[in-house]
Enzyme design. Structure first.
Site, mmCIF file in Angstrom:
data_model
loop_
_atom_site.group_PDB
_atom_site.id
_atom_site.type_symbol
_atom_site.label_atom_id
_atom_site.label_comp_id
_atom_site.label_asym_id
_atom_site.label_seq_id
_atom_site.Cartn_x
_atom_site.Cartn_y
_atom_site.Cartn_z
ATOM 1 C CD GLU A 116 -2.385 1.285 6.974
ATOM 2 O OE1 GLU A 116 -1.995 0.261 7.581
ATOM 3 O OE2 GLU A 116 -3.574 1.493 6.690
ATOM 4 C CG HIS A 139 -0.710 2.152 1.283
ATOM 5 N ND1 HIS A 139 -1.440 1.174 0.633
ATOM 6 C CD2 HIS A 139 -1.610 2.878 1.980
ATOM 7 C CE1 HIS A 139 -2.715 1.307 0.955
ATOM 8 N NE2 HIS A 139 -2.851 2.339 1.757
ATOM 9 C CG HIS A 141 -5.811 4.795 -1.360
ATOM 10 N ND1 HIS A 141 -6.458 5.621 -0.473
ATOM 11 C CD2 HIS A 141 -5.100 3.926 -0.583
ATOM 12 C CE1 HIS A 141 -6.163 5.293 0.779
ATOM 13 N NE2 HIS A 141 -5.328 4.265 0.741
ATOM 14 C CD GLU A 169 6.597 -2.419 -20.628
ATOM 15 O OE1 GLU A 169 7.142 -2.918 -21.634
ATOM 16 O OE2 GLU A 169 7.203 -1.995 -19.637
ATOM 17 C CG HIS A 210 -7.104 0.124 1.674
ATOM 18 N ND1 HIS A 210 -7.220 0.204 3.042
ATOM 19 C CD2 HIS A 210 -6.220 1.098 1.334
ATOM 20 C CE1 HIS A 210 -6.469 1.185 3.499
ATOM 21 N NE2 HIS A 210 -5.847 1.743 2.476
HETATM 22 O O1 2HA Z 1 -2.984 6.813 5.643
HETATM 23 O O2 2HA Z 1 -4.008 5.138 3.234
HETATM 24 O O3 2HA Z 1 -4.218 2.958 4.643
HETATM 25 C C1 2HA Z 1 -4.191 6.619 5.013
HETATM 26 C C2 2HA Z 1 -4.204 5.282 4.407
HETATM 27 C C3 2HA Z 1 -4.449 4.140 5.294
HETATM 28 ZN ZN ZN Z 2 -4.552 3.297 2.398
#
Ligand code: 2HA
Ligand code: ZN
Length: 270
Positions: A116, A139, A141, A169, A210
């Site tokens: 990414e 980033h 998940h 909040e 995602h």
């Molecule tokens: O690197 O999260 O978006 C693994 C990820 C890709």
């Molecule tokens: Zn990811």
């Protein structure tokens, strides 16, 4: 030279990645992180003119030539970073051509930056133009945030309103609302460009089915944004099936905005 494993930016990055794994948000090689470093500070730990190898990039980063980033490695697990930072992380400097990452440290198994990287570096470019104190792109998940993108209307107004309604909040922490990208293939220049474009208006961008991107002037700020969104999404997921009867109303949100002097997204309230 001082020991880079003891550098405050390294210690805090390793702690942050370990925490993200422990929260259950970064399964396997999920998630990635980049931190813009200060060259003077890095110079206490590394000779920043000493390049280990060149890593080509497929997008134009000429707006940040010479800048140095600590970046998670592609395919690497957040779970493992604390045991071997040099294997799982790298420090890169953006080369003169804007298309080369010059490796200064790390990726010791011949590794490369996260897949990414376009989303990270293009987002750094966007955010630095808006806020010179910007440093971090994160980033991850987060479970409930992703779950919410599976069942909720994905319009930015609708999803922001729900997140604001779940807890006091939310509007205080992200008064500008959240951006949302519909499902797209990840690891591409296209999703990187789309994310960077979204981050012109908001500091949070959800990727449907995602995960999430959050940015900030330091690791705490980027993480704090993401954990506040995730908490609101968790409250939503816990209560939606029972029927939400007492969400915060538009009138109450306006009252909050008055109390905290928030520059909130006016068109998101009725
Ligand atoms: O690197 O999260 O978006 C693994 C990820 C890709
Ligand atoms: Zn990811």
């Amino acid at each position: 030279m001082k020991n880079i494993l003891e550098a405050p930016f390294m210690v805090e990055t390793v702690r942050t990645l370990t925490n993200l794994y422990r929260l259950g948000w970064d399964e396997r090689n999920g998630g990635n992180l980049s931190v813009l470093l200060d060259e003077e500070e890095v110079s206490q730990y590394l000779d920043t003119s000493c390049v280990i190898r060149d890593i080509p990039m497929t997008f134009d980063a000429s707006a940040i030539v010479g800048k140095i980033f600590l970046v998670t490695g592609t395919g690497k697990y957040f779970k493992n970073v604390q045991y071997d930072p040099a294997h799982n992380l790298g420090i890169i400097k953006i080369g003169e051509d804007g298309r080369t990452a010059k490796l200064l440290w790390g990726y010791t198994d011949g590794g490369r930056p996260t897949s990414e990287l376009p989303a990270h570096l293009l987002s750094h470019i966007t955010r630095l133009a808006i806020d010179p104190s910007h440093r971090v792109v994160m980033h991850t998940h987060p479970t409930n945030t992703i779950a919410m993108t599976l069942i909720h209307d994905l319009s930015e107004r609708a999803i922001t309103r729900t997140l604001w309604q779940m807890q006091t909040e939310s509007i205080v922490v992200f008064p500008e609302g959240v951006a949302v990208l519909p499902w797209m293939a990840c690891g591409t220049n296209e999703i990187g460009e789309a994310t960077a474009e979204k981050l012109k208006k908001e500091r949070i961008c959800l990727w449907a089915a995602h995960g999430i991107y959050g940015v900030g002037k330091d690791l705490d700020e980027a993480f704090g944004l993401i954990e506040t969104v995730e908490k609101a999404a968790q409250l939503y997921m816990l209560s939606v099936n029972a029927g939400i009867k007492n969400g915060i109303t538009d009138e109450q949100l306006k009252e909050l905005a008055g109390v905290f002097g928030l520059d909130y997204r006016k068109e998101y309230l009725d």
